[in-house]
Motif scaffolding. Sequence first.
Motif, PDB file in Angstrom:
ATOM      1  N   SER A 114      89.310  49.780  33.952  1.00 39.82           N
ATOM      2  CA  SER A 114      89.433  51.204  34.271  1.00 39.82           C
ATOM      3  C   SER A 114      88.319  51.659  35.208  1.00 39.82           C
ATOM      4  O   SER A 114      87.343  50.948  35.413  1.00 39.82           O
ATOM      5  CB  SER A 114      89.402  52.037  32.987  1.00 39.82           C
ATOM      6  N   TRP A 115      88.514  52.846  35.755  1.00 38.21           N
ATOM      7  CA  TRP A 115      87.504  53.451  36.620  1.00 38.21           C
ATOM      8  C   TRP A 115      86.240  53.752  35.818  1.00 38.21           C
ATOM      9  O   TRP A 115      86.328  54.070  34.628  1.00 38.21           O
ATOM     10  CB  TRP A 115      88.014  54.776  37.173  1.00 38.21           C
ATOM     11  N   PRO A 116      85.074  53.714  36.443  1.00 38.67           N
ATOM     12  CA  PRO A 116      83.870  54.195  35.762  1.00 38.67           C
ATOM     13  C   PRO A 116      84.058  55.678  35.424  1.00 38.67           C
ATOM     14  O   PRO A 116      84.656  56.435  36.210  1.00 38.67           O
ATOM     15  CB  PRO A 116      82.755  54.019  36.805  1.00 38.67           C
ATOM     16  N   ALA A 117      83.567  56.100  34.275  1.00 33.24           N
ATOM     17  CA  ALA A 117      83.772  57.480  33.817  1.00 33.24           C
ATOM     18  C   ALA A 117      83.195  58.512  34.782  1.00 33.24           C
ATOM     19  O   ALA A 117      83.716  59.630  34.866  1.00 33.24           O
ATOM     20  CB  ALA A 117      83.156  57.653  32.428  1.00 33.24           C
ATOM     21  N   ASP A 118      82.155  58.166  35.512  1.00 31.55           N
ATOM     22  CA  ASP A 118      81.500  59.137  36.384  1.00 31.55           C
ATOM     23  C   ASP A 118      82.063  59.181  37.803  1.00 31.55           C
ATOM     24  O   ASP A 118      81.592  59.943  38.635  1.00 31.55           O
ATOM     25  CB  ASP A 118      79.996  58.864  36.447  1.00 31.55           C
ATOM     26  N   VAL A 119      83.080  58.394  38.084  1.00 40.11           N
ATOM     27  CA  VAL A 119      83.638  58.332  39.433  1.00 40.11           C
ATOM     28  C   VAL A 119      84.746  59.365  39.586  1.00 40.11           C
ATOM     29  O   VAL A 119      85.672  59.419  38.774  1.00 40.11           O
ATOM     30  CB  VAL A 119      84.175  56.915  39.749  1.00 40.11           C
ATOM     31  N   ARG A 120      84.623  60.163  40.634  1.00 39.44           N
ATOM     32  CA  ARG A 120      85.674  61.126  40.949  1.00 39.44           C
ATOM     33  C   ARG A 120      86.760  60.387  41.707  1.00 39.44           C
ATOM     34  O   ARG A 120      86.477  59.512  42.523  1.00 39.44           O
ATOM     35  CB  ARG A 120      85.103  62.256  41.808  1.00 39.44           C
ATOM     36  N   ARG A 121      87.990  60.749  41.445  1.00 40.33           N
ATOM     37  CA  ARG A 121      89.091  60.111  42.150  1.00 40.33           C
ATOM     38  C   ARG A 121      90.212  61.110  42.366  1.00 40.33           C
ATOM     39  O   ARG A 121      90.315  62.109  41.676  1.00 40.33           O
ATOM     40  CB  ARG A 121      89.570  58.878  41.414  1.00 40.33           C
ATOM     41  N   GLU A 122      91.028  60.777  43.345  1.00 38.41           N
ATOM     42  CA  GLU A 122      92.191  61.599  43.659  1.00 38.41           C
ATOM     43  C   GLU A 122      93.436  60.786  43.361  1.00 38.41           C
ATOM     44  O   GLU A 122      93.553  59.634  43.799  1.00 38.41           O
ATOM     45  CB  GLU A 122      92.163  62.009  45.126  1.00 38.41           C
TER      46      GLU A 122
END
Length: 125
Positions: A114-122
């Motif tokens: 999964s994505w790192p929790a602190d990474v913003r994504r669209e």
Amino acid sequence: MVESWVIDDGGSVPVSSGTVREILRTRIAGGRFESWLTGSSGRSLAFVTNGDRALVMLLRDADDPGEHAVDPDAEGSSDGFVLSNGQRDAYGDKDTVPLGEAFRIVEHVLGTGSWPADVRREVDR
């Protein structure tokens, strides 16, 4: 079961979170700025860089528009993103992240799924 990943260039050797940064750096040094990793679950992880910034996208399957990491405070755009077919792209800096951050994101996705929790994504779906 933990998802395994391979570089989608005909290879079959699994790529781990501990080795992916060096593998991507070696590919970049060899002039390969676009890398696709395929997960054992059918997901794909795209990494395209110009050497300073990178576009990182995660797709559920071949038909999924996916989601990509963003840098919402970035301004302007960057060019020099060379695709494997020779096409040179430019992206808004908001749609890319600094190279070191991109490596961290890819390592995390390969290590945890999964994505790192602190990474913003669209989400592009």
